[in-house]
Design a protein around this motif. Structure first.
Motif, PDB file in Angstrom:
ATOM      1  N   VAL A  92      42.589 -37.166 -17.189  1.00 34.45           N
ATOM      2  CA  VAL A  92      43.466 -36.048 -17.533  1.00 34.45           C
ATOM      3  C   VAL A  92      42.983 -35.466 -18.855  1.00 34.45           C
ATOM      4  O   VAL A  92      42.680 -36.193 -19.794  1.00 34.45           O
ATOM      5  CB  VAL A  92      44.942 -36.478 -17.640  1.00 34.45           C
ATOM      6  N   THR A  93      42.903 -34.162 -18.929  1.00 34.14           N
ATOM      7  CA  THR A  93      42.437 -33.498 -20.143  1.00 34.14           C
ATOM      8  C   THR A  93      43.297 -32.276 -20.416  1.00 34.14           C
ATOM      9  O   THR A  93      44.078 -31.835 -19.565  1.00 34.14           O
ATOM     10  CB  THR A  93      40.968 -33.044 -19.991  1.00 34.14           C
ATOM     11  N   GLY A  94      43.154 -31.729 -21.614  1.00 34.04           N
ATOM     12  CA  GLY A  94      43.849 -30.487 -21.957  1.00 34.04           C
ATOM     13  C   GLY A  94      45.347 -30.568 -21.774  1.00 34.04           C
ATOM     14  O   GLY A  94      45.998 -31.536 -22.198  1.00 34.04           O
ATOM     15  N   HIS A  95      45.914 -29.566 -21.114  1.00 37.81           N
ATOM     16  CA  HIS A  95      47.370 -29.515 -20.908  1.00 37.81           C
ATOM     17  C   HIS A  95      47.851 -30.659 -20.016  1.00 37.81           C
ATOM     18  O   HIS A  95      48.964 -31.167 -20.201  1.00 37.81           O
ATOM     19  CB  HIS A  95      47.765 -28.170 -20.286  1.00 37.81           C
ATOM     20  N   ALA A  96      47.016 -31.097 -19.076  1.00 38.33           N
ATOM     21  CA  ALA A  96      47.410 -32.210 -18.208  1.00 38.33           C
ATOM     22  C   ALA A  96      47.561 -33.486 -19.020  1.00 38.33           C
ATOM     23  O   ALA A  96      48.476 -34.287 -18.783  1.00 38.33           O
ATOM     24  CB  ALA A  96      46.374 -32.406 -17.102  1.00 38.33           C
ATOM     25  N   ALA A  97      46.676 -33.689 -19.989  1.00 38.99           N
ATOM     26  CA  ALA A  97      46.760 -34.863 -20.846  1.00 38.99           C
ATOM     27  C   ALA A  97      48.024 -34.803 -21.709  1.00 38.99           C
ATOM     28  O   ALA A  97      48.731 -35.796 -21.870  1.00 38.99           O
ATOM     29  CB  ALA A  97      45.514 -34.960 -21.732  1.00 38.99           C
ATOM     30  N   LYS A  98      48.296 -33.620 -22.254  1.00 33.43           N
ATOM     31  CA  LYS A  98      49.500 -33.465 -23.075  1.00 33.43           C
ATOM     32  C   LYS A  98      50.755 -33.739 -22.248  1.00 33.43           C
ATOM     33  O   LYS A  98      51.673 -34.451 -22.692  1.00 33.43           O
ATOM     34  CB  LYS A  98      49.561 -32.074 -23.682  1.00 33.43           C
ATOM     35  N   ASN A  99      50.791 -33.197 -21.043  1.00 27.72           N
ATOM     36  CA  ASN A  99      51.961 -33.403 -20.179  1.00 27.72           C
ATOM     37  C   ASN A  99      52.136 -34.875 -19.811  1.00 27.72           C
ATOM     38  O   ASN A  99      53.255 -35.389 -19.756  1.00 27.72           O
ATOM     39  CB  ASN A  99      51.839 -32.560 -18.912  1.00 27.72           C
ATOM     40  N   ALA A 100      51.017 -35.572 -19.559  1.00 31.99           N
ATOM     41  CA  ALA A 100      51.092 -36.994 -19.223  1.00 31.99           C
ATOM     42  C   ALA A 100      51.654 -37.788 -20.404  1.00 31.99           C
ATOM     43  O   ALA A 100      52.474 -38.699 -20.216  1.00 31.99           O
ATOM     44  CB  ALA A 100      49.706 -37.514 -18.841  1.00 31.99           C
ATOM     45  N   CYS A 101      51.246 -37.427 -21.607  1.00 26.68           N
ATOM     46  CA  CYS A 101      51.751 -38.125 -22.796  1.00 26.68           C
ATOM     47  C   CYS A 101      53.213 -37.808 -23.044  1.00 26.68           C
ATOM     48  O   CYS A 101      53.993 -38.683 -23.457  1.00 26.68           O
ATOM     49  CB  CYS A 101      50.911 -37.738 -24.019  1.00 26.68           C
ATOM     50  N   LEU A 102      53.604 -36.584 -22.783  1.00 28.51           N
ATOM     51  CA  LEU A 102      55.012 -36.208 -22.954  1.00 28.51           C
ATOM     52  C   LEU A 102      55.906 -36.967 -21.977  1.00 28.51           C
ATOM     53  O   LEU A 102      57.036 -37.345 -22.311  1.00 28.51           O
ATOM     54  CB  LEU A 102      55.178 -34.703 -22.766  1.00 28.51           C
ATOM     55  N   LYS A 103      55.410 -37.231 -20.775  1.00 26.83           N
ATOM     56  CA  LYS A 103      56.180 -37.995 -19.796  1.00 26.83           C
ATOM     57  C   LYS A 103      56.380 -39.429 -20.269  1.00 26.83           C
ATOM     58  O   LYS A 103      57.438 -40.025 -20.052  1.00 26.83           O
ATOM     59  CB  LYS A 103      55.467 -37.974 -18.442  1.00 26.83           C
ATOM     60  N   VAL A 104      55.335 -39.986 -20.904  1.00 26.33           N
ATOM     61  CA  VAL A 104      55.481 -41.335 -21.466  1.00 26.33           C
ATOM     62  C   VAL A 104      56.521 -41.313 -22.577  1.00 26.33           C
ATOM     63  O   VAL A 104      57.400 -42.177 -22.652  1.00 26.33           O
ATOM     64  CB  VAL A 104      54.125 -41.849 -21.994  1.00 26.33           C
ATOM     65  N   CYS A 105      56.434 -40.308 -23.455  1.00 22.51           N
ATOM     66  CA  CYS A 105      57.394 -40.211 -24.560  1.00 22.51           C
ATOM     67  C   CYS A 105      58.828 -40.152 -24.046  1.00 22.51           C
ATOM     68  O   CYS A 105      59.740 -40.730 -24.639  1.00 22.51           O
ATOM     69  CB  CYS A 105      57.097 -38.973 -25.404  1.00 22.51           C
ATOM     70  N   ALA A 106      59.024 -39.457 -22.945  1.00 23.38           N
ATOM     71  CA  ALA A 106      60.374 -39.305 -22.398  1.00 23.38           C
ATOM     72  C   ALA A 106      60.955 -40.615 -21.904  1.00 23.38           C
ATOM     73  O   ALA A 106      62.175 -40.762 -21.793  1.00 23.38           O
ATOM     74  CB  ALA A 106      60.351 -38.277 -21.258  1.00 23.38           C
ATOM     75  N   LYS A 107      60.094 -41.596 -21.617  1.00 23.54           N
ATOM     76  CA  LYS A 107      60.559 -42.896 -21.131  1.00 23.54           C
ATOM     77  C   LYS A 107      60.933 -43.843 -22.265  1.00 23.54           C
ATOM     78  O   LYS A 107      61.567 -44.867 -22.035  1.00 23.54           O
ATOM     79  CB  LYS A 107      59.469 -43.573 -20.298  1.00 23.54           C
ATOM     80  N   LEU A 108      60.502 -43.520 -23.469  1.00 21.01           N
ATOM     81  CA  LEU A 108      60.612 -44.482 -24.566  1.00 21.01           C
ATOM     82  C   LEU A 108      61.809 -44.220 -25.455  1.00 21.01           C
ATOM     83  O   LEU A 108      62.270 -43.088 -25.583  1.00 21.01           O
ATOM     84  CB  LEU A 108      59.339 -44.421 -25.425  1.00 21.01           C
ATOM     85  N   ASN A 109      62.302 -45.281 -26.097  1.00 22.01           N
ATOM     86  CA  ASN A 109      63.310 -45.059 -27.120  1.00 22.01           C
ATOM     87  C   ASN A 109      62.632 -44.456 -28.344  1.00 22.01           C
ATOM     88  O   ASN A 109      61.413 -44.384 -28.429  1.00 22.01           O
ATOM     89  CB  ASN A 109      64.075 -46.343 -27.458  1.00 22.01           C
ATOM     90  N   TYR A 110      63.444 -44.028 -29.300  1.00 23.14           N
ATOM     91  CA  TYR A 110      62.936 -43.218 -30.419  1.00 23.14           C
ATOM     92  C   TYR A 110      61.815 -43.913 -31.185  1.00 23.14           C
ATOM     93  O   TYR A 110      60.737 -43.346 -31.403  1.00 23.14           O
ATOM     94  CB  TYR A 110      64.088 -42.868 -31.354  1.00 23.14           C
ATOM     95  N   HIS A 111      62.038 -45.151 -31.622  1.00 19.75           N
ATOM     96  CA  HIS A 111      61.042 -45.843 -32.439  1.00 19.75           C
ATOM     97  C   HIS A 111      59.774 -46.142 -31.652  1.00 19.75           C
ATOM     98  O   HIS A 111      58.658 -46.061 -32.176  1.00 19.75           O
ATOM     99  CB  HIS A 111      61.628 -47.136 -33.014  1.00 19.75           C
ATOM    100  N   ASP A 112      59.927 -46.488 -30.390  1.00 22.70           N
ATOM    101  CA  ASP A 112      58.750 -46.761 -29.574  1.00 22.70           C
ATOM    102  C   ASP A 112      57.951 -45.492 -29.308  1.00 22.70           C
ATOM    103  O   ASP A 112      56.721 -45.521 -29.185  1.00 22.70           O
ATOM    104  CB  ASP A 112      59.154 -47.413 -28.255  1.00 22.70           C
ATOM    105  N   MET A 113      58.649 -44.358 -29.226  1.00 23.35           N
ATOM    106  CA  MET A 113      57.949 -43.085 -29.087  1.00 23.35           C
ATOM    107  C   MET A 113      57.110 -42.804 -30.329  1.00 23.35           C
ATOM    108  O   MET A 113      55.968 -42.332 -30.247  1.00 23.35           O
ATOM    109  CB  MET A 113      58.957 -41.962 -28.851  1.00 23.35           C
TER     110      MET A 113
END
Length: 457
Positions: A92-113
């Motif tokens: 995944v690169t570019g916008h796809a990479a950013k979107n993949a990382c944002l999906k991970v962030c959405a799963k995490l609690n604040y400190h883990d994000m």
């Protein structure tokens, strides 16, 4: 779900003692998740091609606070989770990479994000380096290094072989470009990724001619007139490349002045006794000449005028130190920092060597910030001075000049303690009030986001 790692990080941040930090890590040595986070964040040979800061525009921290009950960082870091492999492998690169990382962030609690983003930034902001981590988990992190010059003094100059090469000392950001076929990585002197939106990829891949090479040099940023910007402005833009927040427009203005060319396997090993500097520099000259001629001709055929991203450092042969001094005075009168003397017999080593010497009017050192002192008078309530020291603790000094009013407002204990800053000074002196040494007329120059280890003076 509460973070299991964040409390450990808070404990590490609450002490400036390297010994104490190591003890804390030893207490959690069996924590495989902690070990894995250290490996991902600090292994300089990994490249995620995106930073945590690059996510802030679409996922600012205050949004994450809306969901304190995320799934926890363990889900994002289990071996079966492919996010980091996908990033490193360019799945995944570019916008796809950013979107993949944002999906991970959405799963995490604040400190883990925050931890996840810090890993992408390749800096957990714990105020410690790779050496401390490797004392706990031996060999976990491969140490990244480049060849460094020694100061020119009576002792080092006595060992210099003449004739030698003298090269213009530049005022940008030290970097290396690692090329393996089509894979091109730009890294700082400490191994941090420098994100340039792929601007170097095509040209450096062609320059390497299909081989595995590492090109060593200095990054500069061109102004509208085509000339390099001053150090403060240029390195301010390049610091954004270290953070991963440089704009595509600014990335197009970045150029590299190259002075060395090292075989990929020799660089990875940290030394190479197969080629002296004379051979390396001649090879670099030949490769660059062939590339430049071919590139310009190719652009002309296409009706384009895209100039090469790299140039060879200004170099001349000198027969003795007196001849070197004459040229050094000339270039310093023109506003340059000085020159570097290089023995043609010098072999590549990723450490400070005595066969490459810097001659300059003022001295500089990269020192670790260990304290923040509030100002007085008009600086009351904001930064007055930073307490800094060398890696071995032999030199310690308060640096109170060189800061603008804006810097004094922005630099706080939380964002500066543990960082490396460049200090310009005139000489090392003995501190009258202690057994440590100090610096005469120390002035703050810049924060070194590309470096995580202080100098030994």
């Amino acid at each position: 779900m509460q973070s299991n790692i964040w409390p450990i990080f808070e404990e590490l941040r609450n002490t400036n003692s390297t010994v104490e930090k190591q003890k804390i890590l030893e207490q959690h040595k069996e924590d495989k998740l902690l070990e894995r986070i250290m490996y991902l964040a600090y292994n300089p040979m990994l490249n995620f091609y995106i930073t945590g800061d690059a996510l802030d525009e679409d996922y600012p921290n205050n949004i994450a606070e809306l969901d304190k009950e995320g799934s926890g960082i363990s889900k994002a870091f289990e071996p079966h989770d492919t996010i980091f492999n996908d990033l490193m492998g360019r799945v995944v690169t570019g916008h796809a990479a950013k979107n993949a990382c944002l999906k991970v962030c959405a799963k995490l609690n604040y400190h883990d994000m925050l931890i996840f983003k810090s890993i992408l930034n390749r800096d957990l902001r714990l105020g410690m380096g790779i050496k401390t981590i490797n004392k706990v988990w031996k060999g976990l992190i491969p140490e990244f290094g480049v060849m460094l010059c020694s100061p020119a003094n009576e002792k080092t100059l006595a060992k210099m072989d003449y004739p030698c090469l003298a090269q213009l000392k530049l005022d940008g950001m030290r970097s290396v470009v690692i090329v393996n076929g089509d894979d091109v990585q730009v890294k700082s002197r400490s191994g941090k990724d420098i994100q340039l939106h792929g601007e170097f990829d095509e040209q450096f891949s062609k320059l390497a001619q299909g081989g595995s090479w590492v090109f060593d040099g200095e990054l500069l940023v061109l102004g509208d007139d085509g000339n390099p910007l001053d150090r403060k402005t240029g390195n301010g833009i390049l610091n954004k490349a270290v953070k991963g927040t440089i704009t595509p427009e600014d990335a197009k203005r970045v150029r590299m002045v190259v002075w060395d060319m090292i075989k990929g396997d020799g660089f990875a090993k940290g030394s190479d006794n197969r080629f002296n500097y004379n051979l390396r520099f001649k090879s670099l000259h030949t490769y660059l000449t062939n590339f430049t001629q071919g590139w310009i001709a190719g652009m002309a055929q296409c009706g384009e005028n895209i100039q090469p991203k790299m140039t060879l450092v200004v170099t001349r042969e000198v027969q003795n130190y007196e001849e070197a001094q004459v040229w050094a005075k000339e270039v310093m009168a023109q506003g340059h920092e000085g020159i570097i003397l290089k023995s043609t017999a010098g072999l590549y080593e990723n450490k400070r060597v005595n066969h490459q010497l810097k001659i300059k009017a003022e001295l500089e050192a990269d020192l670790k910030v260990i304290g923040w002192v509030e100002g007085t008078g008009r600086n009351s309530g904001r930064l007055g001075a930073l307490v800094v020291e060398s890696a071995d603790g032999a030199v310690k000094v308060n640096v109170g000049s060189g800061f603008t009013d804006e810097m004094r407002d922005e630099i706080t204990k939380d964002n500066i303690i543990g960082s490396i800053i460049t200090v310009r000074y005139n000489e090392i002196i003995q501190d009258k009030n202690s057994s440590t040494k100090s610096l005469f007329l120390p002035r703050f120059l810049e924060v070194r986001l590309d470096k995580d280890t202080a100098d030994i003076l």
